[in-house]
Design an enzyme around this catalytic site. Sequence first.
Site, PDB file in Angstrom:
ATOM      1  N   ASP A  65       0.836  -1.195   0.000  1.00  0.00           N
ATOM      2  CA  ASP A  65       0.000   0.000   0.000  1.00  0.00           C
ATOM      3  C   ASP A  65       0.872   1.246   0.000  1.00  0.00           C
ATOM      4  O   ASP A  65       2.019   1.215  -0.455  1.00  0.00           O
ATOM      5  CB  ASP A  65      -0.950  -0.041   1.205  1.00  0.00           C
ATOM      6  CG  ASP A  65      -2.310   0.561   0.901  1.00  0.00           C
ATOM      7  OD1 ASP A  65      -2.370   1.775   0.616  1.00  0.00           O
ATOM      8  OD2 ASP A  65      -3.315  -0.172   0.937  1.00  0.00           O
ATOM      9  N   HIS A 111      -3.982   6.299   2.713  1.00  0.00           N
ATOM     10  CA  HIS A 111      -4.614   5.078   2.219  1.00  0.00           C
ATOM     11  C   HIS A 111      -4.112   3.831   2.951  1.00  0.00           C
ATOM     12  O   HIS A 111      -4.910   2.997   3.418  1.00  0.00           O
ATOM     13  CB  HIS A 111      -4.349   4.965   0.718  1.00  0.00           C
ATOM     14  CG  HIS A 111      -5.127   3.921   0.013  1.00  0.00           C
ATOM     15  ND1 HIS A 111      -4.740   2.600  -0.013  1.00  0.00           N
ATOM     16  CD2 HIS A 111      -6.262   3.989  -0.724  1.00  0.00           C
ATOM     17  CE1 HIS A 111      -5.607   1.901  -0.727  1.00  0.00           C
ATOM     18  NE2 HIS A 111      -6.542   2.713  -1.176  1.00  0.00           N
ATOM     19  N   SER A 164     -10.900  -0.552  -2.183  1.00  0.00           N
ATOM     20  CA  SER A 164      -9.718  -0.544  -1.314  1.00  0.00           C
ATOM     21  C   SER A 164     -10.104  -0.775   0.140  1.00  0.00           C
ATOM     22  O   SER A 164      -9.355  -1.394   0.901  1.00  0.00           O
ATOM     23  CB  SER A 164      -8.996   0.808  -1.414  1.00  0.00           C
ATOM     24  OG  SER A 164      -8.151   0.872  -2.528  1.00  0.00           O
TER      25      SER A 164
END
Length: 810
Positions: free
Chosen positions: A176, A247, A585
Amino acid sequence: MWLLPLICFVLALLLAAGAIGGGGGAAGGGNGGGGERRGVYVVYLGAVPPRTSPNILQQTHLRLIGAVLKRGQPVESVVVQQYKHAFSGFAARLSAAEAAALRRKPGVISVFADPVYHLHTTRSWDFLQQQTTAAVDVKTGGSARRRRRSPRARAAAASASTSSSPTADTIIGLLDSGVWPESPSFDDAGFGPVPARWKGVCMAGDDFNSSSCNRKLIGARYYDVGGEAKRQSARSSGSSPRDEAGHGTHTSSTAAGNAVNGASYYGLAAGTAKGGSASSRVAMYRVCSGEGCAGSAILAGFDDAVADGVDVISVSLGASPYFRPDFSDDPIAIGSFHAVAKGIMVVCSAGNAGPDAATVVNAAPWILTVAASTIDRYFQSDVVLGGNNTAVKGGAINFSNLNKSPKYPLITGESAKSSSVSDTESASHCEPGTLDASKIKGKIVLCHHSRNSDTPKTEKVGELKSAGAVGAVLVDDLEKAVATAYIDFPVTEITSNAAADIHKYISSTSEPVATITPTITVTEYKPAPVVAYFSSRGPSPQTPNILKPDVAAPGVNILASWIPTSTLPAGEEKPSQFNLVSGTSMACPHVAGAAAAVRAWNPAWSPAAIRSAIMTTAAQLNNDGAAVTTDSGSPATPYDHGAGQVNPAAALDAGLVYELGEEDYLQFLCDYGYDASQIKLVAASLPGGFSCGAGGNASDSKDLISGLNYPSIAVTGLGKAGGTRTVSRVVTNVGAQQEATYTVAVAAPAGLDVKVVPGKLEFTKSVKKLGFQVSFSGKNAAAAAKGDLFGSITWSDGKHTVRSPFVVTI
């Protein structure tokens, strides 16, 4: 929004042609000797040969590179990454001629330009737990049976909310954008020593050192090619494991974050935030930066994660559905194949290109592919109209300071059209440059927004705010479920039906007025789950004979940890440690957390067994007891949500599982059409090597893919009448009772005849595996509609319900 797919498609074509960074020899990276243009290429060599040390493998790579370079050019100067643990290969800065020369070398499976992938951007776990404990009826062949859970499943259900388990040392690795180690989700209070089998590291980098890791966040790596490639193209993932985007912090805390009391987004979604497997350890592999995720870094992340000793890998990123590489050219497909071959579960997001069909990515059969759905929480912000104070329900995130009384003039974008603009429709959509600022100053503006709008909603709102508007009401049917954060500017989003009421009010008075209320959190919202509009859909263009996506999980307005931000609501002094984010996601780490919990309870299970348990126990009903729908209200099909909504506690006691191993996946590659010599290289780690079965070269070999022992079934090209297709499956009894009898129930659509033989499976102490066949045939041309027909096959012993969806294309 219609421009986005077109732009992606054009960019994909340019990338394929080498016209932009990452494509061919014209990619960024500077000039080599002789003025040749260089780009980063990935060279994939398959499995690591038996009894080959990493050092020897590295020297082999260097000799291979040196064989194509001009004499005198240092090999080390062009090497970007070397892969030497899970599989063999390297990434290097090469000219197009050098890359072509490597393709011709013996032992090389593929050479491809380093692609740039993109990220697929705790009420959710509470909602999943409620769905489990409610014991919602499961439809089996037309009759409703209430799932009766075993004592183990009941105990597991209780532990699923806190993720306690027999073993607390499962390790979830995430590829990620990095991690924010100071987040309370990664506090290590109460954790014992790091598992002795852990071989990873905590890499030092910018604003990150070895002490940034602890007994919870046990490892962190980053991948930075640096130099000219970093400057000219999206190759860099930063010089630190620290998350600069948020994220990776969000996904890792969703998968395995500690339970944090009092979590919220500035008071919204208040409660306890926790990960799906809070007892698991976290290892972060930063492969992404703001520019994207380089394929060479993704492969390095997989290679290191396998060597480090992770149990589950969560990957919330992927290629564009408009430029989908083949398996041998796809870093995620390559890396995940070798991870699964080593016994590591890989969970990937399905993509955010919905609701269009055939947009699912990460669809290799060794990957667990996750779609996104909603939970039972809604962020409500209403429009209150003048006259009788009628409230029109809307949804968005705003911390409005408008007066509660409807006192602000209300106008439509169409009415505020600039005299120099002739396009009324563009004005009604409040496209930039179409409105007269003097007409909207001090007013609330009603703007339509659709998928065909040329301008993002946030940009429209920014234009209105700059022009002096006091608020905005956006009409948006497609994206209404995703709560966009507008912070201090009063904005809400409504449906077309609600907009009709506002238009009616405006036309009924000479001085329409309104106000917009600040957002409140509404829980136990119905119906939920609903498949999110953005979630990519099946079928997979690559493998229509494998049903994808596999399952759905919460991916809309998910509260999880975030990095500090400078955008604060008025009156707030500190940034929120949490954020509300949507995307597949967010769905992916929900399933990764569930997979870690299943593995903790069943440490000897293979990745295929874990996937099977998650798929066959998934739910198809919402919290109203009705079939799950898409956000447009249409019934959800397996192309939308696979086997259904993940049910973490039920997956801990699946009853039966569908097993698959490395040889099964290699046979899939044979049937898919790969050359036997390539597959032998991929299979070099198998004793005695591997050879394709008799069907590998058959003209209908792709039809044989339907026979892969997958927990779902997909059959293509069945004739309307007279045609029959038969597939085989084998199930393994993993229930507590060694002696068990399962009977089958079939739910088949009109026009399709489905027969299962035998209709009863009897397991004993000595018989743990049993096979069955499923035959599909069109009853007649009139009844069998052309297209996709959906149904299910369910095995039950009275305690376990093992359901497999199917799709048959006529």
